[in-house]
Motif scaffolding. Sequence first.
Motif, PDB file in Angstrom:
ATOM      1  N   ASP A  43       0.820  -1.219   0.000  1.00 54.84           N
ATOM      2  CA  ASP A  43       0.000   0.000   0.000  1.00 54.84           C
ATOM      3  C   ASP A  43       0.854   1.269   0.000  1.00 54.84           C
ATOM      4  O   ASP A  43       0.441   2.303  -0.527  1.00 54.84           O
ATOM      5  CB  ASP A  43      -0.942   0.019   1.200  1.00 54.84           C
ATOM      6  N   SER A  44       2.058   1.198   0.589  1.00 52.80           N
ATOM      7  CA  SER A  44       2.925   2.387   0.643  1.00 52.80           C
ATOM      8  C   SER A  44       3.280   2.877  -0.756  1.00 52.80           C
ATOM      9  O   SER A  44       3.507   4.072  -0.966  1.00 52.80           O
ATOM     10  CB  SER A  44       4.200   2.086   1.433  1.00 52.80           C
ATOM     11  N   CYS A  45       3.309   1.961  -1.703  1.00 49.07           N
ATOM     12  CA  CYS A  45       3.650   2.333  -3.079  1.00 49.07           C
ATOM     13  C   CYS A  45       2.581   3.204  -3.730  1.00 49.07           C
ATOM     14  O   CYS A  45       2.823   3.795  -4.782  1.00 49.07           O
ATOM     15  CB  CYS A  45       3.877   1.080  -3.921  1.00 49.07           C
ATOM     16  N   LEU A  46       1.412   3.277  -3.119  1.00 49.02           N
ATOM     17  CA  LEU A  46       0.323   4.088  -3.653  1.00 49.02           C
ATOM     18  C   LEU A  46       0.322   5.505  -3.077  1.00 49.02           C
ATOM     19  O   LEU A  46      -0.408   6.366  -3.565  1.00 49.02           O
ATOM     20  CB  LEU A  46      -1.022   3.413  -3.368  1.00 49.02           C
ATOM     21  N   ASP A  47       1.115   5.733  -2.029  1.00 48.05           N
ATOM     22  CA  ASP A  47       1.170   7.059  -1.413  1.00 48.05           C
ATOM     23  C   ASP A  47       1.876   8.022  -2.374  1.00 48.05           C
ATOM     24  O   ASP A  47       2.993   7.737  -2.826  1.00 48.05           O
ATOM     25  CB  ASP A  47       1.924   6.997  -0.087  1.00 48.05           C
ATOM     26  N   GLN A  51       5.746   7.697  -3.710  1.00 57.21           N
ATOM     27  CA  GLN A  51       5.953   7.512  -5.149  1.00 57.21           C
ATOM     28  C   GLN A  51       6.867   8.600  -5.716  1.00 57.21           C
ATOM     29  O   GLN A  51       7.779   8.312  -6.484  1.00 57.21           O
ATOM     30  CB  GLN A  51       4.614   7.560  -5.893  1.00 57.21           C
ATOM     31  N   ARG A  58       5.135  -0.420  -8.291  1.00 62.83           N
ATOM     32  CA  ARG A  58       3.939  -1.035  -7.694  1.00 62.83           C
ATOM     33  C   ARG A  58       4.308  -2.425  -7.217  1.00 62.83           C
ATOM     34  O   ARG A  58       5.043  -3.145  -7.894  1.00 62.83           O
ATOM     35  CB  ARG A  58       2.821  -1.147  -8.725  1.00 62.83           C
ATOM     36  N   SER A  60       2.685  -6.088  -5.697  1.00 62.76           N
ATOM     37  CA  SER A  60       1.598  -6.965  -5.274  1.00 62.76           C
ATOM     38  C   SER A  60       1.943  -7.461  -3.874  1.00 62.76           C
ATOM     39  O   SER A  60       3.054  -7.257  -3.380  1.00 62.76           O
ATOM     40  CB  SER A  60       1.475  -8.149  -6.229  1.00 62.76           C
TER      41      SER A  60
END
Length: 197
Positions: A43-47, A51, A58, A60
């Motif tokens: 989920d941190s990769c969506l911040d 980013q 991204r 999984s």
Amino acid sequence: MIVPIPAVVPPGRMGQTDQPVFRLASGLELRSWRPGDAKVLADSCLDPDVQQWNRPGRLSLDDARDRIARWGKRWRSEEAAIWAIAEPRGGSPVGLIGLADFDLDGGSAEFLYWLLPAGRGRGAMVDAVVRVSRWAMDDLGLHRLRITHSVANAASCRVAEKAGFALEGTMRSALLHSDGWHDEHLHARVQGDAWPR
């Protein structure tokens, strides 16, 4: 006759020990990443801030589990030291801090770090950088630590300055971000530098 220079940090000093857990003044703790942290890592990769400044791509859930397992192996092989910045007593991670680009023979390494919104505004990153720096220099025996960041990343610059890392210069067009090439600041701390109060 050529006299070899001995390694600044002898092989095995890090990898033959368990990764330490550190308590921070902010109330958070530094601990190794665990398989159960995979969702937070993914989920941190969506911040947007993570980013923008860290380029994590991204992940999984399986990718995140693999990365966490790889961090454990990299500790043992003395290639990197990556901690979760987490709520105490096994709580959820709110950030990451670590040292990579290790040169144990030459005695240096470079910081990487990020915080999620739940960890921001608490002084946690300055606290974590100082704590990991003390471990790296006092316990492990490194001589020089670096922090590099885009000149546009004012928050990272404040962390480096407050943690006692002197600004040594600007590296031109040094790192590609999603919006193009960025100049980067180079901050460093060496053995003997004063610790922040």
